[in-house]
Design a protein around this motif. Structure first.
Motif, PDB file in Angstrom:
ATOM      1  N   GLN A   1       0.820  -1.208   0.000  1.00  0.00           N
ATOM      2  CA  GLN A   1       0.000   0.000   0.000  1.00  0.00           C
ATOM      3  C   GLN A   1       0.853   1.256   0.000  1.00  0.00           C
ATOM      4  O   GLN A   1       0.578   2.218  -0.734  1.00  0.00           O
ATOM      5  N   PHE A   2       1.897   1.256   0.817  1.00  0.00           N
ATOM      6  CA  PHE A   2       2.799   2.410   0.835  1.00  0.00           C
ATOM      7  C   PHE A   2       3.440   2.612  -0.536  1.00  0.00           C
ATOM      8  O   PHE A   2       3.502   3.743  -1.046  1.00  0.00           O
ATOM      9  N   ALA A   3       3.938   1.516  -1.131  1.00  0.00           N
ATOM     10  CA  ALA A   3       4.630   1.619  -2.420  1.00  0.00           C
ATOM     11  C   ALA A   3       3.709   2.183  -3.495  1.00  0.00           C
ATOM     12  O   ALA A   3       4.104   3.052  -4.281  1.00  0.00           O
ATOM     13  N   LEU A   4       2.483   1.708  -3.547  1.00  0.00           N
ATOM     14  CA  LEU A   4       1.546   2.189  -4.562  1.00  0.00           C
ATOM     15  C   LEU A   4       1.203   3.667  -4.347  1.00  0.00           C
ATOM     16  O   LEU A   4       1.178   4.449  -5.303  1.00  0.00           O
ATOM     17  N   GLU A   5       0.953   4.046  -3.111  1.00  0.00           N
ATOM     18  CA  GLU A   5       0.602   5.433  -2.834  1.00  0.00           C
ATOM     19  C   GLU A   5       1.767   6.369  -3.133  1.00  0.00           C
ATOM     20  O   GLU A   5       1.582   7.452  -3.711  1.00  0.00           O
ATOM     21  N   GLU A   6       2.985   5.960  -2.755  1.00  0.00           N
ATOM     22  CA  GLU A   6       4.152   6.802  -3.000  1.00  0.00           C
ATOM     23  C   GLU A   6       4.462   6.893  -4.488  1.00  0.00           C
ATOM     24  O   GLU A   6       4.807   7.968  -4.993  1.00  0.00           O
ATOM     25  N   ALA A   7       4.344   5.773  -5.204  1.00  0.00           N
ATOM     26  CA  ALA A   7       4.602   5.783  -6.643  1.00  0.00           C
ATOM     27  C   ALA A   7       3.566   6.636  -7.377  1.00  0.00           C
ATOM     28  O   ALA A   7       3.915   7.406  -8.285  1.00  0.00           O
ATOM     29  N   GLN A   8       2.319   6.515  -6.987  1.00  0.00           N
ATOM     30  CA  GLN A   8       1.264   7.315  -7.615  1.00  0.00           C
ATOM     31  C   GLN A   8       1.486   8.804  -7.358  1.00  0.00           C
ATOM     32  O   GLN A   8       1.116   9.644  -8.189  1.00  0.00           O
ATOM     33  N   ARG A   9       2.081   9.122  -6.240  1.00  0.00           N
ATOM     34  CA  ARG A   9       2.353  10.519  -5.922  1.00  0.00           C
ATOM     35  C   ARG A   9       3.465  11.095  -6.790  1.00  0.00           C
ATOM     36  O   ARG A   9       3.496  12.300  -7.061  1.00  0.00           O
ATOM     37  N   ARG A  10       4.371  10.218  -7.253  1.00  0.00           N
ATOM     38  CA  ARG A  10       5.546  10.669  -7.996  1.00  0.00           C
ATOM     39  C   ARG A  10       5.403  10.521  -9.507  1.00  0.00           C
ATOM     40  O   ARG A  10       6.090  11.189 -10.270  1.00  0.00           O
ATOM     41  N   THR A  11       4.556   9.583  -9.949  1.00  0.00           N
ATOM     42  CA  THR A  11       4.436   9.307 -11.381  1.00  0.00           C
ATOM     43  C   THR A  11       3.025   8.819 -11.668  1.00  0.00           C
ATOM     44  O   THR A  11       2.178   8.779 -10.782  1.00  0.00           O
ATOM     45  N   SER A  12       2.767   8.450 -12.914  1.00  0.00           N
ATOM     46  CA  SER A  12       1.432   7.983 -13.313  1.00  0.00           C
ATOM     47  C   SER A  12       1.482   6.488 -13.605  1.00  0.00           C
ATOM     48  O   SER A  12       2.039   6.060 -14.620  1.00  0.00           O
TER      49      SER A  12
END
Length: 297
Positions: free
Chosen positions: A13-24
């Motif tokens: 969950q952390f990885a997905l949220e952080e990645a979505q915050r940085r890229t698409s």
């Protein structure tokens, strides 16, 4: 301690949220194909996800929740060939008596002899690696062959499962993941066609090594576990087309093309786990990230 309480779901969950915050992030076709996987034991839950993004060829994760028996996370990010970014790698297994973890930004190119590549990606991350290496001690012997695919900041550890160690691992996962995203944001697209070819081949070599080491004859614990949970056909499909996405289309070289030392006279691949037969009992890099050889036995 109840292993089921040490879930890896929040890591994902952390990885997905952080990645979505940085890229698409955009789902890959494998997202639909593998997102619903049923285990034969009717107890274990398998959750798979896969995405791509402007600089990411494949971000994928497999989380296995096996109740009190095991908790598993296999999470990786493979960059597009136009970028020589490291490969984010998190392989965690927790059973009733032991946790075995590998966390790294796996180098795309040689960091033992290519100091320019090592300094480009790892020089500023050495303090991060040192901090967690002290908290998550070196996990016993590992072959020099496997070390070719690890960086100076690799976390390779074994420890008795506990909530405190799980929290340390979660902290390390977050920091390493954010470090990879920082590198991604700063990375410039390669324009040299030859370098792009070399990047693609380096990634294919890595995938070829990992895929071969998963087959049961090599006694890798990952494949037998998947085979038991899914059956041989489904397990092989998951390994070939999900966990090591790209091994079938990034290149045409075989395992023996990359690693001829494993070849036997009849043309088959040696079943030995290690050809070199040497291992490191302690971390083989100094504080400056230089490879040292006093770990050989």
């Amino acid at each position: 301690m109840d292993v089921s309480s040490l879930t890896y779901h929040r890591f994902v969950q952390f990885a997905l949220e952080e990645a979505q915050r940085r890229t698409s992030l955009v789902p890959l076709p494998a997202q639909d194909r593998f997102k619903c996987i049923s285990a034969r034991d009717n107890k274990s839950e398998l959750h798979a996800l896969s995405f791509h993004a402007p600089k990411i060829r494949c971000l994928r994760g497999l989380n296995i929740a096996g109740g009190k028996m095991m908790q598993v996370l296999d999470f990786a990010i493979f960059p597009e060939a136009e970028f020589d970014l490291p490969i984010f790698c998190a392989n965690f297994f927790t059973g009733p008596t032991i946790s075995i973890v590998v966390l790294d930004l796996n180098p795309l190119h040689d960091v033992i002899t290519q100091n320019d590549y090592k300094d480009k990606y790892y020089k500023e991350l050495l303090p991060l690696g040192k901090r967690y290496a002290e908290l998550l001690p070196w996990g016993d012997k590992i072959t020099s062959e496997s070390l070719k695919f690890f960086s100076p900041i690799v976390i390779w550890s074994k420890f008795t499962p506990s909530q405190s160690m799980h929290e340390i691992l979660y902290s390390a996962f977050m920091d390493y993941f954010k470090a990879w995203l920082d590198l991604m944001e700063k990375s410039a697209e390669e324009k040299d066609p030859l370098q792009i070819i070399l990047n693609r081949e380096a990634q294919h070599r890595y995938l070829t090594w990992r895929a071969e080491k998963h087959i049961p004859e090599k006694q890798d614990p990952g494949y037998p576990m998947l085979k038991k949970l899914l059956g041989e056909s489904s397990a092989k499909d998951l390994v070939d087309n999900f966990l090591f996405n790209g091994v079938s289309f990034l290149g045409t070289k075989t395992f023996l093309d990359y690693f001829p030392e494993y070849g036997r006279q009849d043309g088959t691949i040696s079943q030995k786990r290690s050809i070199v037969g040497k291992s490191f009992e302690t971390r083989p890099w100094d504080e400056k990230g230089n490879f040292i050889c006093n770990g050989f036995e």
